[in-house]
Scaffold this motif. Structure first.
Motif, PDB file in Angstrom:
ATOM      1  N   LYS A   4      37.088  34.718  57.300  1.00 52.83           N
ATOM      2  CA  LYS A   4      36.977  36.098  56.832  1.00 52.83           C
ATOM      3  C   LYS A   4      38.310  36.573  56.252  1.00 52.83           C
ATOM      4  CE  LYS A   4      35.674  40.743  58.289  1.00 52.83           C
ATOM      5  NZ  LYS A   4      35.211  41.597  59.423  1.00 52.83           N
ATOM      6  N   ILE A   5      39.405  36.245  56.948  1.00 48.63           N
ATOM      7  CA  ILE A   5      40.739  36.612  56.447  1.00 48.63           C
ATOM      8  C   ILE A   5      41.020  35.910  55.135  1.00 48.63           C
ATOM      9  CG2 ILE A   5      43.216  36.462  56.910  1.00 48.63           C
ATOM     10  CD1 ILE A   5      42.543  36.666  59.897  1.00 48.63           C
ATOM     11  N   ARG A   6      40.678  34.645  55.062  1.00 47.70           N
ATOM     12  CA  ARG A   6      40.950  33.858  53.854  1.00 47.70           C
ATOM     13  C   ARG A   6      40.177  34.419  52.658  1.00 47.70           C
ATOM     14  NH1 ARG A   6      40.825  29.347  56.112  1.00 47.70           N
ATOM     15  NH2 ARG A   6      43.017  28.695  56.047  1.00 47.70           N
ATOM     16  N   GLU A   7      38.939  34.819  52.884  1.00 48.58           N
ATOM     17  CA  GLU A   7      38.126  35.384  51.806  1.00 48.58           C
ATOM     18  C   GLU A   7      38.707  36.706  51.325  1.00 48.58           C
ATOM     19  OE1 GLU A   7      34.218  35.730  53.358  1.00 48.58           O
ATOM     20  OE2 GLU A   7      33.872  33.552  53.467  1.00 48.58           O
ATOM     21  N   GLU A   8      39.167  37.532  52.262  1.00 52.00           N
ATOM     22  CA  GLU A   8      39.701  38.843  51.902  1.00 52.00           C
ATOM     23  C   GLU A   8      41.051  38.740  51.204  1.00 52.00           C
ATOM     24  OE1 GLU A   8      39.833  40.882  55.596  1.00 52.00           O
ATOM     25  OE2 GLU A   8      37.693  41.363  55.631  1.00 52.00           O
ATOM     26  N   ARG A   9      41.844  37.722  51.566  1.00 54.67           N
ATOM     27  CA  ARG A   9      43.208  37.618  51.047  1.00 54.67           C
ATOM     28  C   ARG A   9      43.361  36.662  49.866  1.00 54.67           C
ATOM     29  NH1 ARG A   9      47.086  40.421  54.027  1.00 54.67           N
ATOM     30  NH2 ARG A   9      45.915  41.919  55.296  1.00 54.67           N
ATOM     31  N   SER A  10      42.353  35.889  49.566  1.00 53.73           N
ATOM     32  CA  SER A  10      42.443  34.959  48.437  1.00 53.73           C
ATOM     33  C   SER A  10      42.259  35.713  47.129  1.00 53.73           C
ATOM     34  CB  SER A  10      41.383  33.860  48.558  1.00 53.73           C
ATOM     35  OG  SER A  10      41.614  33.079  49.717  1.00 53.73           O
ATOM     36  N   LEU A  11      43.122  35.430  46.168  1.00 51.97           N
ATOM     37  CA  LEU A  11      43.059  36.123  44.882  1.00 51.97           C
ATOM     38  C   LEU A  11      41.868  35.650  44.062  1.00 51.97           C
ATOM     39  CD1 LEU A  11      46.852  36.082  43.946  1.00 51.97           C
ATOM     40  CD2 LEU A  11      45.541  37.894  45.080  1.00 51.97           C
ATOM     41  N   THR A  12      41.694  34.343  43.986  1.00 52.15           N
ATOM     42  CA  THR A  12      40.560  33.754  43.281  1.00 52.15           C
ATOM     43  C   THR A  12      40.097  32.540  44.070  1.00 52.15           C
ATOM     44  OG1 THR A  12      41.899  32.221  41.956  1.00 52.15           O
ATOM     45  CG2 THR A  12      41.572  34.450  41.069  1.00 52.15           C
ATOM     46  N   ALA A  13      39.036  31.928  43.608  1.00 58.34           N
ATOM     47  CA  ALA A  13      38.527  30.727  44.282  1.00 58.34           C
ATOM     48  C   ALA A  13      39.545  29.600  44.231  1.00 58.34           C
ATOM     49  CB  ALA A  13      37.224  30.296  43.631  1.00 58.34           C
ATOM     50  N   ASN A  14      40.409  29.607  43.198  1.00 60.39           N
ATOM     51  CA  ASN A  14      41.411  28.558  43.039  1.00 60.39           C
ATOM     52  C   ASN A  14      42.775  28.958  43.602  1.00 60.39           C
ATOM     53  OD1 ASN A  14      39.579  26.836  41.709  1.00 60.39           O
ATOM     54  ND2 ASN A  14      39.965  27.898  39.762  1.00 60.39           N
ATOM     55  N   ALA A  15      42.861  30.146  44.158  1.00 57.95           N
ATOM     56  CA  ALA A  15      44.132  30.636  44.712  1.00 57.95           C
ATOM     57  C   ALA A  15      43.894  31.125  46.131  1.00 57.95           C
ATOM     58  CB  ALA A  15      44.711  31.746  43.837  1.00 57.95           C
ATOM     59  N   SER A  16      43.576  30.176  46.994  1.00 56.09           N
ATOM     60  CA  SER A  16      43.247  30.491  48.383  1.00 56.09           C
ATOM     61  C   SER A  16      44.492  30.930  49.144  1.00 56.09           C
ATOM     62  CB  SER A  16      42.634  29.272  49.061  1.00 56.09           C
ATOM     63  OG  SER A  16      42.357  29.538  50.415  1.00 56.09           O
TER      64      SER A  16
END
Length: 357
Positions: free
Chosen positions: A206-218
């Motif tokens: 959940k944190i990773r989804e909220e903080r990732s800029l794009t699918a390629n910038a996790s």
């Protein structure tokens, strides 16, 4: 005379038949007994021994009563190849301490071709799948007792004993040097349950989804385990425990920011109020899994980790697959606690980690 001879012959024939019947009966009993005994399990009576350890005399049995192990042993189990004697793993505190004691006992046992015995009430039995015999420890006695010299240092003397008897080693054994040859086997045992992993991964994803800029910038998730709580008590301070300063945490955060992109820090602590200023940083998120084992899983399953003080953080780092940074000075110089470590802390801190002050 003839009548008397006939009577005698009759009696002799009758008695001879009786003797034959008796002999036949005895032979039948012997054959049946041999057949039955060959199909019965061998029963070994517990032997008694009187052993003096530390000036105490104990008459104890040398055979334990293993209970059913609900956690199956790992597929790489080496117990089957060991002799029948055990090194007894005693309880030694909370989760981090328990893990150190077990890992070190396991490492010693593997070198001595022995097995590990652990009590069924030990919390590790509930959390992990151990390559050990789980039993009521009080039933496994008549053992040699060995005591460590310094809890946070490697003691070579603890590996020098006769392996043809049961042994109990006390107590904390907090050194990675007891188990470098079985690191992979220990990691394969200290695997979190599916439910614990699901809980930890749910929080981190959940944190990773909220903080990732794009699918390629996790986002890169760096765990921070900060221990304060009980260590501020006078007893621990007098003993020599040093709290990691907030400045150390900030330096460690900058270390990761300089090496990775899109860094988010996942903080696990029982003292969030003390870190209010740190929590004002938008890149820091305070999380909790609700239990000690869940929080350890969260820290271990982050991409990297910042430790502070204590064995709980140590094991969170050991189970983490990324870069681990630790606080270099957990004990005050000249204190009782400092004397329990080696001169340079090298027997305690894992050599693949990075120390900071």
């Amino acid at each position: 005379m003839v009548c008397r001879d006939v009577t005698w012959k009759h009696v002799f024939k009758r008695d001879r038949k009786l003797i034959y019947m008796v002999l036949l009966g005895i032979a039948s009993i012997v054959v049946y007994g041999f057949h039955v005994s060959s199909h019965l399990p061998t029963v070994v009576e517990p032997s008694k021994s009187v052993i003096k350890d530390g000036g105490e005399e104990n008459q104890q049995t040398t055979i334990g009563t293993p209970s059913q192990n609900l956690n199956k042993t790992p597929s790489n189990s080496i117990s089957e190849n060991r002799n029948k004697h055990f090194i007894i793993c005693m309880e030694s505190g909370r989760l981090g301490n328990l893990m150190f004691t077990y890992a070190s006992i396991y490492g010693i046992a593997s070198r001595k071709n022995m097995s590990v015995a652990i009590d069924e009430s030990n919390p590790l039995v509930k959390h992990f799948k151990l390559d050990a015999t789980i039993m009521k420890i009080q039933s496994l006695s008549g053992h040699l007792k060995l005591v460590e010299k310094r809890p946070c240092d490697f003691d070579q003397a603890l590996t020098k004993f006769d392996s043809n008897r049961n042994v109990r080693i006390e107590r904390y054994l907090q050194s990675w040097r007891y188990f470098p040859h079985v690191e992979d086997k220990i990691r394969s045992q200290f695997v979190f349950s599916d439910s614990t992993k699901a809980l930890a991964d749910g929080i981190l994803n959940k944190i990773r989804e909220e903080r990732s800029l794009t699918a390629n910038a996790s986002a890169t998730l760096v765990g921070i385990h900060y221990r304060r709580g009980d260590l501020v008590a006078k007893y621990y301070q007098d003993f020599g425990y040093q709290l990691a300063p907030v400045e150390y945490i900030k330096r460690a955060m900058e270390y990761f920011r300089s090496r990775y992109s899109h860094v988010t820090f996942v903080l696990a602590t029982e003292s969030p109020d003390f870190l209010k200023d740190l929590l004002k940083d938008s890149s820091v998120i305070h999380v909790t899994g609700g239990t000690a084992i869940a929080d350890m899983a969260i820290m271990a399953r982050c991409d990297h980790l910042i430790q502070t003080t204590g064995t709980y953080g140590w094991w969170s780092g050991f189970l983490n697959n990324g870069t681990v940074v630790y606080y270099k000075y957990p004990a005050r110089e000249g204190s009782v606690l400092r004397k329990l470590f080696s001169s340079d802390y090298s027997s305690f801190f894992y050599p693949k980690w990075t120390g900071m002050e």
